[in-house]
Design a protein around this motif. Sequence first.
Motif, PDB file in Angstrom:
ATOM      1  N   GLU A 168       0.835  -1.217   0.000  1.00 23.06           N
ATOM      2  CA  GLU A 168       0.000   0.000   0.000  1.00 23.06           C
ATOM      3  C   GLU A 168       0.861   1.254   0.000  1.00 23.06           C
ATOM      4  N   GLU A 169       1.976   1.175   0.729  1.00 25.78           N
ATOM      5  CA  GLU A 169       2.851   2.358   0.801  1.00 25.78           C
ATOM      6  C   GLU A 169       3.814   2.411  -0.380  1.00 25.78           C
ATOM      7  N   ARG A 170       3.638   1.481  -1.307  1.00 22.79           N
ATOM      8  CA  ARG A 170       4.412   1.424  -2.564  1.00 22.79           C
ATOM      9  C   ARG A 170       5.897   1.147  -2.327  1.00 22.79           C
ATOM     10  N   ALA A 171       6.170   0.242  -1.386  1.00 20.70           N
ATOM     11  CA  ALA A 171       7.553  -0.231  -1.201  1.00 20.70           C
ATOM     12  C   ALA A 171       7.920  -1.071  -2.425  1.00 20.70           C
ATOM     13  N   GLY A 172       9.209  -1.129  -2.758  1.00 21.22           N
ATOM     14  CA  GLY A 172       9.645  -1.960  -3.883  1.00 21.22           C
ATOM     15  C   GLY A 172       9.865  -3.403  -3.428  1.00 21.22           C
ATOM     16  N   PHE A 173       9.471  -4.353  -4.263  1.00 19.82           N
ATOM     17  CA  PHE A 173       9.715  -5.771  -3.972  1.00 19.82           C
ATOM     18  C   PHE A 173      10.384  -6.397  -5.179  1.00 19.82           C
ATOM     19  N   GLN A 174      11.280  -7.354  -4.938  1.00 19.30           N
ATOM     20  CA  GLN A 174      11.848  -8.054  -6.092  1.00 19.30           C
ATOM     21  C   GLN A 174      10.871  -9.120  -6.603  1.00 19.30           C
ATOM     22  N   ASN A 175       9.946  -9.544  -5.745  1.00 24.48           N
ATOM     23  CA  ASN A 175       8.945 -10.528  -6.186  1.00 24.48           C
ATOM     24  C   ASN A 175       7.839  -9.747  -6.889  1.00 24.48           C
ATOM     25  N   LYS A 176       7.838  -9.828  -8.226  1.00 29.58           N
ATOM     26  CA  LYS A 176       6.926  -8.971  -8.987  1.00 29.58           C
ATOM     27  C   LYS A 176       5.466  -9.362  -8.772  1.00 29.58           C
ATOM     28  N   GLU A 177       5.205 -10.668  -8.516  1.00 34.46           N
ATOM     29  CA  GLU A 177       3.814 -11.108  -8.439  1.00 34.46           C
ATOM     30  C   GLU A 177       3.258 -11.078  -7.017  1.00 34.46           C
ATOM     31  N   ILE A 178       3.999 -10.384  -6.129  1.00 33.08           N
ATOM     32  CA  ILE A 178       3.663 -10.467  -4.707  1.00 33.08           C
ATOM     33  C   ILE A 178       2.267  -9.915  -4.374  1.00 33.08           C
ATOM     34  N   GLU A 179       1.754  -9.001  -5.221  1.00 39.28           N
ATOM     35  CA  GLU A 179       0.416  -8.454  -4.958  1.00 39.28           C
ATOM     36  C   GLU A 179      -0.647  -9.542  -5.101  1.00 39.28           C
ATOM     37  N   LEU A 180      -0.351 -10.538  -5.910  1.00 34.11           N
ATOM     38  CA  LEU A 180      -1.355 -11.580  -6.180  1.00 34.11           C
ATOM     39  C   LEU A 180      -1.243 -12.767  -5.230  1.00 34.11           C
ATOM     40  N   GLY A 181      -0.048 -13.082  -4.831  1.00 34.78           N
ATOM     41  CA  GLY A 181       0.122 -14.253  -3.980  1.00 34.78           C
ATOM     42  C   GLY A 181       1.590 -14.575  -3.826  1.00 34.78           C
ATOM     43  N   MET A 182       1.862 -15.821  -3.463  1.00 39.84           N
ATOM     44  CA  MET A 182       3.277 -16.177  -3.296  1.00 39.84           C
ATOM     45  C   MET A 182       3.550 -17.640  -3.597  1.00 39.84           C
TER      46      MET A 182
END
Length: 475
Positions: A458-472
């Motif tokens: 929500e705070e727009r942190a960067g993640f290397q896991n691109k699909e993290i918004e959907l699941g894991m």
Amino acid sequence: MNRENQNKTPLYDKLKQHEQQKNISFHVPGHKFGNVFPDKGKEDFARILRLDATEITGLDDLHGAEDVIFQAQQLLSEFYGSQSSYFLVNGSTSGNIAAIMTVVRPGDQVLIQRNSHKSVLHGIELSGAEPVFAMPEYEDATGRYSKITRSMIETAMHRYPEIKAVVLTYPDYFGRTYELKEIIDYLHDRNIPVIVDEAHGVHFKLGAPFPVSAVDLQADVVIQSAHKMAPAMTMASFLHVQGGRVPLSRLEYFLQMHQSSSPSYPLMASLDLARYFLAAFTKEQKSELMDYVQEIRTLLAQSSVFKLLPLSRKDDPLKITLIPHPSLSGFEIARHLENAGLFPEMATAEQVLLTSGLVPHLDRSALKKTLKTLNCQLKIKSSHDTIKRKNISIPALQTLEANYKDMSFKTPVFLPWKVALGRVCAQAVIPYPPGIPLILKGERVTREHYKQTLSLLEERAGFQNKEIELGMWVF
Ligand SMILES: Cc1ncc(COP(=O)(O)O)c(C=O)c1O
């Protein structure tokens, strides 16, 4: 240490000499010292490509150094006071992996910090060892989990007496250190090797007001990203060994395994020059630098949207931590700074990190203008908008639910978050920077992990896991 010797730069000098001789190249690399190169970019790359040689006669070989690279590494070792020192061309990443694989064997237990960089975790996974994680304590003074203590290490050693090696991070990303000496002494009394990921502390050798380097505290292996805080090219790093607990031949074997067989000469020459730069650093330069840092801090402190984290003797003065107003997040501050043309080193939800170089280099009036823009654009919100964050609760000591070997035989599946809860994480969830996993591979996924990841997204942190918004990915 012989001061005069430190004025020498054998590798850099040899490359310059080779360039001046205008030799005919019938060898790789294919750009032939910059003569074969796309016009687009040629001008920019030209100077550096003249030094971009390879292991031809007279230029030595990193993976069997006996000539100019050997001499350059020898000078590095003399400067740091180590038993042996090595140039790394694949970053501290390669040094961490090689050092860990040197000191542990498959099935061994190894103690590491829960907030280690992913390269430490990758080193352990590759080694086949089993990690025991120590969670650093929360420090009010920093507002972060930044403190490792001797008593934490003692507790870990009592609970897991088979631990064969300890890997610590010192300083943390924000330049914070802790009482490392008493931890090293305690572990050395038990003949346990201590590897220190000092990626952010290459300049500590310059002495106070910088914290003491782990090399001076007798850590067995110390890995430093020379490119982070010293003037070396990106990826160029140092590794130092001492104390006789670490077999050099095994270390050299793993260093070869994890680095290119065609190590970049510009990178290595930049390491030779970075060591020379540090060795030549004078008291006057240090005092000028500290005045400059203070001036920058005073300028920054005028902001209405953040304050500065005060410094103590445990902190690297070149790291400036901004604490956003309670109604703002670190990510918001960082985004607005970037829009105004100032790029921070990194942001977390709670803090923004700025790093200074070792020589005054900023245009103060440009900085003032940026801060003015920021103060105008970013308004603090009313008190009821204060952001309340709950930190994730992590056990003081922890092992993984599944070991790396068992996981290597399983096939992970990608599942939506709600279905993934309770399963074992197959791919670490890593906000980047700083590259420190929020959920470890092999750890059971909890609702708390989910909430923490959501709030970071929500705070727009960067993640290397691109699909993290959907699941894991889970097992
Ligand atoms: C604590 C720590 N260790 C290791 C690394 C890896 O260093 P390198 O980028 O030199 O491979 C980093 C990179 O950010 C880091 O922050």
